[in-house]
Write a protein that holds these residues in place. Structure first.
Motif, PDB file in Angstrom:
ATOM      1  N   LEU A  74       0.776  -1.293  -0.039  1.00 28.65           N
ATOM      2  CA  LEU A  74      -0.156  -0.332   0.286  1.00 28.65           C
ATOM      3  C   LEU A  74       1.192   1.400   0.129  1.00 28.65           C
ATOM      4  O   LEU A  74       2.246   1.270   0.528  1.00 28.65           O
ATOM      5  N   ASP A  75      -0.470   2.133  -0.860  1.00 22.09           N
ATOM      6  CA  ASP A  75       1.243   4.232  -0.218  1.00 22.09           C
ATOM      7  C   ASP A  75       1.313   4.164   1.375  1.00 22.09           C
ATOM      8  O   ASP A  75       0.064   3.721   2.225  1.00 22.09           O
ATOM      9  N   SER A  76       2.431   4.836   1.242  1.00 24.47           N
ATOM     10  CA  SER A  76       2.829   4.550   2.229  1.00 24.47           C
ATOM     11  C   SER A  76       2.687   5.711   3.043  1.00 24.47           C
ATOM     12  O   SER A  76       2.375   5.719   4.723  1.00 24.47           O
ATOM     13  N   LYS A  77       1.528   6.317   2.458  1.00 28.69           N
ATOM     14  CA  LYS A  77       0.718   7.091   3.384  1.00 28.69           C
ATOM     15  C   LYS A  77      -0.352   7.049   3.668  1.00 28.69           C
ATOM     16  O   LYS A  77      -0.862   7.489   5.327  1.00 28.69           O
ATOM     17  N   VAL A  78      -0.693   5.951   3.629  1.00 29.07           N
ATOM     18  CA  VAL A  78      -2.013   4.878   4.059  1.00 29.07           C
ATOM     19  C   VAL A  78      -1.194   5.174   5.737  1.00 29.07           C
ATOM     20  O   VAL A  78      -2.328   4.957   6.720  1.00 29.07           O
ATOM     21  N   TRP A  79      -0.555   4.147   5.740  1.00 30.53           N
ATOM     22  CA  TRP A  79       0.153   4.003   7.208  1.00 30.53           C
ATOM     23  C   TRP A  79       0.656   4.935   7.420  1.00 30.53           C
ATOM     24  O   TRP A  79       0.329   5.616   9.362  1.00 30.53           O
ATOM     25  N   GLU A  80       1.145   6.242   7.418  1.00 30.97           N
ATOM     26  CA  GLU A  80       1.389   7.674   8.161  1.00 30.97           C
ATOM     27  C   GLU A  80       0.938   8.153   8.967  1.00 30.97           C
ATOM     28  O   GLU A  80       0.151   8.714   9.546  1.00 30.97           O
ATOM     29  N   SER A  81      -0.742   7.638   7.658  1.00 26.58           N
ATOM     30  CA  SER A  81      -1.922   8.928   8.150  1.00 26.58           C
ATOM     31  C   SER A  81      -2.537   8.126   9.623  1.00 26.58           C
ATOM     32  O   SER A  81      -2.684   8.413  10.462  1.00 26.58           O
ATOM     33  N   ALA A  82      -2.346   7.012   9.635  1.00 30.87           N
ATOM     34  CA  ALA A  82      -2.633   5.895  10.937  1.00 30.87           C
ATOM     35  C   ALA A  82      -2.027   6.113  11.662  1.00 30.87           C
ATOM     36  O   ALA A  82      -2.511   6.628  12.516  1.00 30.87           O
ATOM     37  N   VAL A  83      -0.615   6.443  11.711  1.00 37.38           N
ATOM     38  CA  VAL A  83       0.005   6.200  13.016  1.00 37.38           C
ATOM     39  C   VAL A  83       0.302   7.287  13.290  1.00 37.38           C
ATOM     40  O   VAL A  83       0.006   7.249  14.749  1.00 37.38           O
ATOM     41  N   SER A  84      -0.016   8.583  12.563  1.00 30.92           N
ATOM     42  CA  SER A  84      -0.020   9.814  13.277  1.00 30.92           C
ATOM     43  C   SER A  84      -1.514  10.156  13.921  1.00 30.92           C
ATOM     44  O   SER A  84      -1.545  10.712  14.885  1.00 30.92           O
ATOM     45  N   TYR A  85      -2.052   9.509  13.201  1.00 30.50           N
ATOM     46  CA  TYR A  85      -3.226   9.115  14.267  1.00 30.50           C
ATOM     47  C   TYR A  85      -3.625   8.916  15.666  1.00 30.50           C
ATOM     48  O   TYR A  85      -3.538   9.496  16.411  1.00 30.50           O
ATOM     49  N   TYR A  86      -3.070   7.568  15.520  1.00 30.66           N
ATOM     50  CA  TYR A  86      -3.383   6.966  16.991  1.00 30.66           C
ATOM     51  C   TYR A  86      -1.528   7.258  18.143  1.00 30.66           C
ATOM     52  O   TYR A  86      -2.373   7.232  18.951  1.00 30.66           O
ATOM     53  N   ASN A  87      -0.919   7.777  17.649  1.00 30.61           N
ATOM     54  CA  ASN A  87       0.026   8.751  17.956  1.00 30.61           C
ATOM     55  C   ASN A  87      -0.694   9.676  18.739  1.00 30.61           C
ATOM     56  O   ASN A  87      -0.582  10.613  20.002  1.00 30.61           O
ATOM     57  N   GLY A  88      -1.312  10.494  18.021  1.00 37.04           N
ATOM     58  CA  GLY A  88      -2.151  12.104  18.172  1.00 37.04           C
ATOM     59  C   GLY A  88      -3.305  11.343  19.492  1.00 37.04           C
ATOM     60  O   GLY A  88      -3.298  12.116  20.473  1.00 37.04           O
ATOM     61  N   ILE A  89      -3.996  10.018  19.553  1.00 39.63           N
ATOM     62  CA  ILE A  89      -4.528   9.945  20.351  1.00 39.63           C
ATOM     63  C   ILE A  89      -3.792   9.283  21.790  1.00 39.63           C
ATOM     64  O   ILE A  89      -5.143   8.547  22.573  1.00 39.63           O
TER      65      ILE A  89
END
Lengths: 418, 122
Positions: A307-322
């Motif tokens: 998958l495009d790395s952006k998919v994982w970047e956005s997921a990691v960013s979201y979960y780190n954020g919460i």
């Protein structure tokens, strides 16, 4: 594709690149499938663009992956233009190399055609004396090895797993008990091409498993086919060549789980799958994982387009954020996603890790089957590709009912809504 | 291809394949299924031949009837290794999965099974 085959593809391509300057050629692949898409990625990593993918399937026409469009093979001469010998090359990763080459020559294509993977140890399209002798000796070697196995496990039914695929073995084991009951099988020994697969077998019980190098296993399977051995069974849905189950997919969508239940084992549609029931191991550092406030990411799969790395970047960013602690499940030299920590539980420990963390997000691969019964929020991400050379999407074939979400990744995912 | 292992039947089959034919080896006793297969095949293509040791009431040039031993020869070689990808064997060997399992479990019909087998042919 399997790592062994991927490594062979890389080596073959690099060898080809020392022979000729591929940047001066229009590159075509034959056969729109996962392996071809992986080859496009590999070519891209070497600064090469794929012009097109040839495929006989009507359903695939005009699909595009990274600017490579699907064409009927007969269109190649028009697309290539003048001097196909100089200006083009067709690369093949499929096991149907011989048929594809033959078709290209029949339609008058004169350019270079190269096979990048030698898949099929069972096949040699020749009836020369040398070939027949060699293949006969291979089969006989397989018979000797089978006799040795019989001595080690007397009165055991033999089951062969011909291919190194986690998900397939998981389904094969899920329906094994019902098949064994139907056939009156009491004792069994499983034969597999890797130790990792023996862990999947052991999720379902303390069965004996013998691990063989692929070529040796292939010879034993050949012997089982040749001798029509009634005390053995080849438990795979499309290997080796004698298994014609996959042809049914050209006319009907049959999910992978049903392929194993009804196609491989011949069991009724309503047969209940056995769940993994053997006691599993607890990951040694389980106490470090915050309970219910962590995510296990599984972004890597050898048999699936990335998958495009952006998919994982956005997921990691979201979960780190919460405030979640983020881990990446890694094996060998795989790198953790940025913003996450590596974690490498064994297959038997993975369920304990996922349940402690509380959330699992993975690219749809066999690993998802291994933890499908884990009590956690589970999200499977599907790249947009077709299952082999059929018209069915991977998500249709591999959908997991036990997962909370099965998502086809075609646009940005709003993680906060899941 | 001149060697002691090549029987008359195998030689004949291989020559047909070299000339562009694809071969379905029908290794079941069920003549009704054979009739259905032939009727569908006649509509679809002329490039496929069925080899069988049982006869059919369907007329047509697509059926090549040979002896059981003759059929066994070819099957035996095919089970030693895949010497061509132009052959499909329809049989009831029970040590590997077969498409007929789907018919028995009503996942597909007999007609759909035949259509599936023929789908990549022609």
């Amino acid at each position: 594709m399997e790592k062994r085959q991927y490594d062979e593809m890389v080596e073959s391509l690099e060898g080809l690149m020392t022979e000729m300057d591929l940047s001066k050629k229009k590159i075509f692949l034959f056969g729109h499938c996962g392996a071809s898409l992986e080859l496009i990625d590999l070519l891209e990593s070497k600064g090469l663009k794929t012009k097109g993918i040839l495929d006989n399937s009507e359903a695939k026409q005009n699909e595009v992956y990274k600017e490579a469009r699907v064409y009927y093979p007969v269109a190649i001469n028009d697309v290539v233009g003048d001097n196909p010998k100089e200006n083009s090359i067709v690369l093949i990763t499929s096991r149907f190399y011989a048929s594809m080459l033959s078709q290209l020559r029949r339609i008058g294509y004169e350019g270079e055609v190269r096979k990048l993977i030698d898949y099929n140890t069972y096949a040699d399209y020749s009836l020369s004396e040398e070939t027949i002798n060699r293949m006969t000796m291979r089969e006989q070697a397989g018979e000797r090895l089978t006799r040795d196995l019989e001595k080690k496990y007397p009165n055991h039914f033999r089951v062969f797993f011909p291919f190194n695929a986690l998900g397939d073995i998981y389904f094969a084991m899920s329906y094994w008990y019902a098949f064994a009951e139907k056939r009156g099988i009491e004792k069994v020994v499983f034969c597999a091409p890797s130790k990792v697969l023996s862990d999947v077998v052991h999720m379902f019980g303390d069965y004996p498993v013998e691990v063989y190098e692929q070529k040796i296993l292939d010879s034993m399977i050949q012997a089982a086919i040749y001798t029509e051995d009634e005390n053995s069974f080849i438990a795979h849905q499309d290997r080796p060549y004698v298994v014609n189950l996959s042809k049914a997919l050209y006319i009907k969508k049959i999910p992978l789980e049903q392929i194993y239940c009804c196609g491989v084992y011949g069991l009724p549609k309503d047969t209940i799958a056995t769940k993994p029931n053997a006691s599993r191991l607890v990951y040694k550092d389980i106490d470090n994982i915050p309970e219910g406030k962590a995510v296990i990411f599984s972004p890597y799969a050898k048999s699936v387009t990335a998958l495009d790395s952006k998919v994982w970047e956005s997921a990691v960013s979201y979960y780190n954020g919460i405030g979640y602690k983020c881990y990446t499940n890694v094996v060998g030299d795989e790198k953790p996603l940025v913003g996450t920590e590596s974690i490498s539980p064994s297959l038997l420990e993975l369920k304990s890790v996922v349940e402690k963390a509380g959330t699992f997000i993975g690219i749809r691969s066999g690993l998802c089957d291994v933890i499908r019964e884990a009590k956690a929020k589970k999200i499977a991400l599907y790249p947009d590709y077709n299952y082999c050379d059929t018209k069915w999407k991977a998500i249709e074939m591999y959908w997991i009912n036990q997962f909370d979400y099965n998502l086809l990744v075609t646009e940005e995912i709003k993680w906060e809504t899941l | 291809m001149d060697n002691e292992y090549i029987t008359k039947n195998l030689r004949e089959m291989y020559e047909k394949i070299r000339c562009g034919k694809q071969i379905i080896i029908y290794n079941l006793a069920d003549t009704e299924l054979l009739d259905k297969l032939l009727k569908l095949l006649i509509l679809k293509t002329e490039t496929v031949e069925i080899w069988s040791s049982v006869k059919s009431c369907v007329n047509g040039d697509l059926l090549h009837v040979t002896s059981r031993d003759g059929l066994k020869d070819v099957i035996r070689m095919y089970k030693t290794y895949e010497f061509t990808d132009k052959i499909i064997i329809v049989s009831d060997d029970n040590n590997y999965p077969c498409i007929y399992n789907y018919v028995k479990q009503k996942v597909i019909t007999e007609e759909e099974m035949i259509e599936a087998i023929l789908s990549k042919i022609g």
